[in-house]
Design an enzyme around this catalytic site. Structure first.
Site, mmCIF file in Angstrom:
data_model
loop_
_atom_site.group_PDB
_atom_site.id
_atom_site.type_symbol
_atom_site.label_atom_id
_atom_site.label_comp_id
_atom_site.label_asym_id
_atom_site.label_seq_id
_atom_site.Cartn_x
_atom_site.Cartn_y
_atom_site.Cartn_z
ATOM 1 N N GLU A 86 -2.276 -12.245 -3.873
ATOM 2 C CA GLU A 86 -3.651 -11.867 -3.978
ATOM 3 C C GLU A 86 -3.885 -10.553 -4.386
ATOM 4 O O GLU A 86 -3.449 -9.712 -3.743
ATOM 5 C CB GLU A 86 -4.619 -12.609 -3.228
ATOM 6 C CG GLU A 86 -4.440 -14.177 -2.891
ATOM 7 C CD GLU A 86 -5.053 -14.591 -1.550
ATOM 8 O OE1 GLU A 86 -5.324 -13.682 -0.562
ATOM 9 O OE2 GLU A 86 -5.320 -15.672 -1.310
ATOM 10 N N ALA A 143 0.885 -1.262 -0.034
ATOM 11 C CA ALA A 143 0.032 0.103 -0.014
ATOM 12 C C ALA A 143 0.932 1.176 0.072
ATOM 13 O O ALA A 143 1.877 1.303 0.554
ATOM 14 C CB ALA A 143 -0.863 -0.102 1.123
ATOM 15 N N VAL A 144 0.476 2.050 -0.915
ATOM 16 C CA VAL A 144 1.017 3.559 -0.773
ATOM 17 C C VAL A 144 -0.078 4.506 -0.441
ATOM 18 O O VAL A 144 -0.943 4.536 -0.920
ATOM 19 C CB VAL A 144 1.481 3.712 -2.180
ATOM 20 C CG1 VAL A 144 2.296 5.083 -2.526
ATOM 21 C CG2 VAL A 144 2.500 2.609 -2.783
ATOM 22 N N ASN A 152 -8.362 -4.386 -9.697
ATOM 23 C CA ASN A 152 -7.232 -3.294 -9.302
ATOM 24 C C ASN A 152 -6.146 -3.318 -10.490
ATOM 25 O O ASN A 152 -5.031 -3.958 -10.453
ATOM 26 C CB ASN A 152 -6.434 -3.694 -8.062
ATOM 27 C CG ASN A 152 -5.613 -2.719 -7.610
ATOM 28 O OD1 ASN A 152 -5.065 -1.912 -8.311
ATOM 29 N ND2 ASN A 152 -5.114 -2.645 -6.206
ATOM 30 N N TYR A 154 2.494 -6.134 -10.735
ATOM 31 C CA TYR A 154 2.721 -7.641 -10.574
ATOM 32 C C TYR A 154 3.238 -8.161 -11.862
ATOM 33 O O TYR A 154 4.136 -8.737 -11.892
ATOM 34 C CB TYR A 154 1.770 -8.420 -9.738
ATOM 35 C CG TYR A 154 1.446 -7.750 -8.488
ATOM 36 C CD1 TYR A 154 2.394 -7.150 -7.655
ATOM 37 C CD2 TYR A 154 0.172 -7.543 -8.216
ATOM 38 C CE1 TYR A 154 1.940 -6.457 -6.666
ATOM 39 C CE2 TYR A 154 -0.256 -6.986 -6.896
ATOM 40 C CZ TYR A 154 0.508 -6.363 -6.106
ATOM 41 O OH TYR A 154 0.055 -6.105 -5.066
#
Length: 145
Positions: free
Chosen positions: A103, A70-71, A108, A115
């Site tokens: 996952e 997370a950012v 998203n 990824y």
């Protein structure tokens, strides 16, 4: 940009980023449990002394699951998540992890693209995994022989 191991002192900022990023955010207790788990490794990114991102993985024998990436909203689209994924893949390989798994919500697109740019490949799907509505895509990356 500085990447370092997460400490308990980072939790207020991490929890804020977590709430910005996920519909069902982890609690402080969940993060404390991970920080105390010898199989877990969590990193944060600092910019000018401010925690702006975090990422962690849980090692299980010679495999590992990436648990969170997370950012902070104000720091997205600056290659910070890429730096964290590179750090995790490098560190995981250095300690003998052969396979990384994660996952990601099927909606998203930005995360999926990130990824896949590191070589992760979709290996499965969990129906209605998030909030009992959105599917989770399962991705894997082979790190070593």
């Amino acid at each position: 940009m500085k990447i370092r191991l997460m400490t308990e002192n980072d939790l207020p900022a991490v929890l804020d980023i977590e709430r910005q990023s996920f519909k069902t955010p982890w609690t402080e207790g969940m993060f404390l449990s991970e920080l105390k788990n010898p199989g877990s490794t969590y990193y944060i990114v600092e910019i000018e002394g401010k925690v702006v991102a975090f990422c962690g993985f849980l090692r299980i024998l010679d495999d590992a699951d990436i648990l969170n990436v997370a950012v902070s909203r104000n720091f997205r689209r600056r290659k910070i998540a890429s730096a964290l994924i590179k750090k995790i893949t490098d560190e995981a390989a250095a300690v003998g992890i052969k396979n990384l798994f994660l996952e990601v919500n099927h909606n998203n697109v930005a995360a999926i693209s990130l990824y896949e740019s590191f070589g992760f490949q979709q290996t499965g799907r969990r129906k209605k995994y998030y909030e009992n509505t959105d599917d989770a895509l399962i991705y894997a990356l082979k790190l070593g022989g």
